[in-house]
Scaffold this motif. Structure first.
Motif, PDB file in Angstrom:
ATOM      1  N   LEU A 238       0.845  -1.196   0.000  1.00 36.25           N
ATOM      2  CA  LEU A 238       0.000   0.000   0.000  1.00 36.25           C
ATOM      3  C   LEU A 238       0.878   1.243   0.000  1.00 36.25           C
ATOM      4  CD1 LEU A 238      -2.770   1.516   0.406  1.00 36.25           C
ATOM      5  CD2 LEU A 238      -2.317   1.309   2.868  1.00 36.25           C
ATOM      6  N   VAL A 239       0.600   2.174  -0.914  1.00 34.44           N
ATOM      7  CA  VAL A 239       1.241   3.487  -0.933  1.00 34.44           C
ATOM      8  C   VAL A 239       0.290   4.492  -0.294  1.00 34.44           C
ATOM      9  CG1 VAL A 239       2.165   5.325  -2.400  1.00 34.44           C
ATOM     10  CG2 VAL A 239       2.554   2.924  -3.003  1.00 34.44           C
ATOM     11  N   VAL A 240       0.817   5.333   0.588  1.00 31.31           N
ATOM     12  CA  VAL A 240       0.025   6.362   1.263  1.00 31.31           C
ATOM     13  C   VAL A 240       0.494   7.732   0.778  1.00 31.31           C
ATOM     14  CG1 VAL A 240      -0.704   7.323   3.475  1.00 31.31           C
ATOM     15  CG2 VAL A 240      -0.179   4.875   3.295  1.00 31.31           C
ATOM     16  N   ASP A 241      -0.319   8.386  -0.052  1.00 31.84           N
ATOM     17  CA  ASP A 241      -0.086   9.700  -0.658  1.00 31.84           C
ATOM     18  C   ASP A 241       0.897   9.618  -1.824  1.00 31.84           C
ATOM     19  OD1 ASP A 241      -1.974  10.909   0.939  1.00 31.84           O
ATOM     20  OD2 ASP A 241      -0.546  11.726   2.372  1.00 31.84           O
ATOM     21  N   THR A 242       0.820  10.622  -2.717  1.00 34.44           N
ATOM     22  CA  THR A 242       1.519  10.540  -4.009  1.00 34.44           C
ATOM     23  C   THR A 242       2.577  11.597  -4.238  1.00 34.44           C
ATOM     24  OG1 THR A 242      -0.009  12.000  -5.211  1.00 34.44           O
ATOM     25  CG2 THR A 242      -0.613   9.649  -5.056  1.00 34.44           C
ATOM     26  N   GLY A 243       2.534  12.712  -3.489  1.00 34.38           N
ATOM     27  CA  GLY A 243       3.289  13.890  -3.898  1.00 34.38           C
ATOM     28  C   GLY A 243       2.503  14.652  -4.940  1.00 34.38           C
ATOM     29  N   ILE A 244       2.949  15.870  -5.230  1.00 37.99           N
ATOM     30  CA  ILE A 244       2.203  16.750  -6.128  1.00 37.99           C
ATOM     31  C   ILE A 244       2.663  16.556  -7.568  1.00 37.99           C
ATOM     32  CG2 ILE A 244       3.771  18.733  -5.827  1.00 37.99           C
ATOM     33  CD1 ILE A 244       1.272  20.538  -5.866  1.00 37.99           C
ATOM     34  N   GLY A 245       1.736  16.199  -8.446  1.00 39.77           N
ATOM     35  CA  GLY A 245       2.013  16.107  -9.860  1.00 39.77           C
ATOM     36  C   GLY A 245       2.479  14.734 -10.312  1.00 39.77           C
ATOM     37  N   THR A 246       2.488  14.568 -11.626  1.00 36.62           N
ATOM     38  CA  THR A 246       2.745  13.244 -12.195  1.00 36.62           C
ATOM     39  C   THR A 246       4.206  12.825 -12.091  1.00 36.62           C
ATOM     40  OG1 THR A 246       2.985  14.248 -14.389  1.00 36.62           O
ATOM     41  CG2 THR A 246       0.801  13.419 -13.796  1.00 36.62           C
ATOM     42  N   ALA A 247       5.142  13.749 -12.169  1.00 37.17           N
ATOM     43  CA  ALA A 247       6.561  13.371 -12.099  1.00 37.17           C
ATOM     44  C   ALA A 247       6.901  12.818 -10.718  1.00 37.17           C
ATOM     45  CB  ALA A 247       7.448  14.561 -12.439  1.00 37.17           C
ATOM     46  N   ASN A 248       6.425  13.493  -9.677  1.00 37.50           N
ATOM     47  CA  ASN A 248       6.637  12.982  -8.320  1.00 37.50           C
ATOM     48  C   ASN A 248       5.975  11.615  -8.150  1.00 37.50           C
ATOM     49  OD1 ASN A 248       8.228  14.920  -6.956  1.00 37.50           O
ATOM     50  ND2 ASN A 248       6.444  16.234  -6.629  1.00 37.50           N
ATOM     51  N   ALA A 249       4.727  11.518  -8.583  1.00 37.53           N
ATOM     52  CA  ALA A 249       3.988  10.268  -8.414  1.00 37.53           C
ATOM     53  C   ALA A 249       4.650   9.127  -9.184  1.00 37.53           C
ATOM     54  CB  ALA A 249       2.542  10.443  -8.858  1.00 37.53           C
ATOM     55  N   ALA A 250       5.220   9.425 -10.335  1.00 39.24           N
ATOM     56  CA  ALA A 250       5.898   8.380 -11.114  1.00 39.24           C
ATOM     57  C   ALA A 250       7.109   7.846 -10.355  1.00 39.24           C
ATOM     58  CB  ALA A 250       6.316   8.931 -12.470  1.00 39.24           C
ATOM     59  N   GLN A 251       7.818   8.736  -9.671  1.00 42.60           N
ATOM     60  CA  GLN A 251       8.944   8.282  -8.852  1.00 42.60           C
ATOM     61  C   GLN A 251       8.471   7.395  -7.706  1.00 42.60           C
ATOM     62  OE1 GLN A 251      12.417  10.723  -7.778  1.00 42.60           O
ATOM     63  NE2 GLN A 251      11.256  12.441  -8.610  1.00 42.60           N
TER      64      GLN A 251
END
Length: 295
Positions: free
Chosen positions: A45-58
């Motif tokens: 399970l991942v909790v939260d993504t960061g802001i925007g697609t580049a952060n989330a991709a990491q």
């Protein structure tokens, strides 16, 4: 307006705080949350993504590496952009779960927050290029117990506090609690009080939520922003909110005007907490509490 630091998530700083449970720390960078990666024998399970697609991709790439073929899930603690506005990257890779209040916040307030955050400066606008407001795959009402295989994670809506759709994430076997922005360390509590567009934050409700969470005795508390700590993270935030409430209400009840109340309370709290960040959140906190009364 001062340009904000680039809110880049640094997965290289991830550290294990319990077996198969990692935190990617925010490193005191504005608009970067603490992100969790929680594993069981069958799923992660991942909790939260960061802001925007580049952060989330990491974050997704890091989670895939941790998972090593295990199934992926995503949840977000609340709908604000640095916590949830990268979820689209997980589509087709992970099942996105959220409580109903948060899903409603995303649908009704998400577009407005996307535009508001794009106006915070060029660096934030770049981070939000191509971002769509996400919609969860699975929406729950009273709570959701997610079986990761040998480890059950509890997703629990808290009721109105920092937002109307706050959710905490409990990992009982490790004694760990992810709070989202119901708790921060080293800064004044974030009051998203933006009348007339968003007035769902409730200082009174927030205090009631913290009373319940503090009584549960979690060993490790992962705040939305700031250092991971123990149960004192919750009691310290509760103490500050009580302080903000009491100083505001004492002056409100003496018939002072809001501007005068705000100036006095801000000066007092900065003097008491000179090292804390986020002084800009004192004024909306006072404005919110000026409208509230004990339940």
């Amino acid at each position: 307006m001062t340009e904000l630091t680039d809110p880049a998530v640094r997965v290289s700083g991830a550290r294990e705080i319990a077996p198969d449970l990692l935190v990617i720390p925010n490193d005191h960078v504005d608009l970067v949350p603490n992100i969790g990666v929680v594993g069981g024998t069958e799923a992660v399970l991942v909790v939260d993504t960061g802001i925007g697609t580049a952060n989330a991709a990491q974050v997704l790439a890091f989670a895939r590496e941790v998972a090593k073929g295990r199934r992926l899930y995503l949840t977000t603690t609340h709908f604000h952009p640095e916590h949830a506005f990268g979820a689209q990257v997980f589509a087709g890779e992970a099942t996105y779960l959220a409580n109903r209040g948060q899903a409603e916040d995303l649908a009704t307030k998400g577009p407005g927050y996307l535009e508001m955050f794009r106006g915070l400066g060029e660096v934030i606008a770049r981070r939000l290029e191509g971002v769509r407001v996400p919609a969860p795959d699975l929406v729950y009402d009273d709570g959701y117990d997610l079986d990761l295989g040998g480890r059950t994670v509890r997703l629990r809506p808290t009721g109105r506090g920092h937002t109307q759709g706050d959710q905490v994430v409990e990992v009982p076997d490790a004694g760990v609690l992810f709070t989202g922005d119901l708790a921060e360390t080293g800064q004044f509590a974030i009051f998203p009080w933006f009348p007339p567009h968003d007035v769902d934050v409730s200082g009174v409700g927030w205090l009631a939520v913290l009373d319940r969470l503090a009584a549960a005795g979690h060993r490790v508390v992962v705040p939305g922003h700031g250092e991971v700590g123990d149960g004192a993270v919750l009691t310290d935030v509760r103490a500050y909110l009580r302080e903000l409430r009491d100083e505001t209400w004492q002056r409100r009840d003496s018939a002072m005007g809001v501007d005068e109340i705000t100036a006095e309370v801000r000066s007092l709290l900065v003097e008491r907490h000179p090292d804390w960040a986020g002084r800009e959140w004192i004024e909306p906190g006072v404005a919110c509490l000026c409208t509230e009364h004990d339940a």
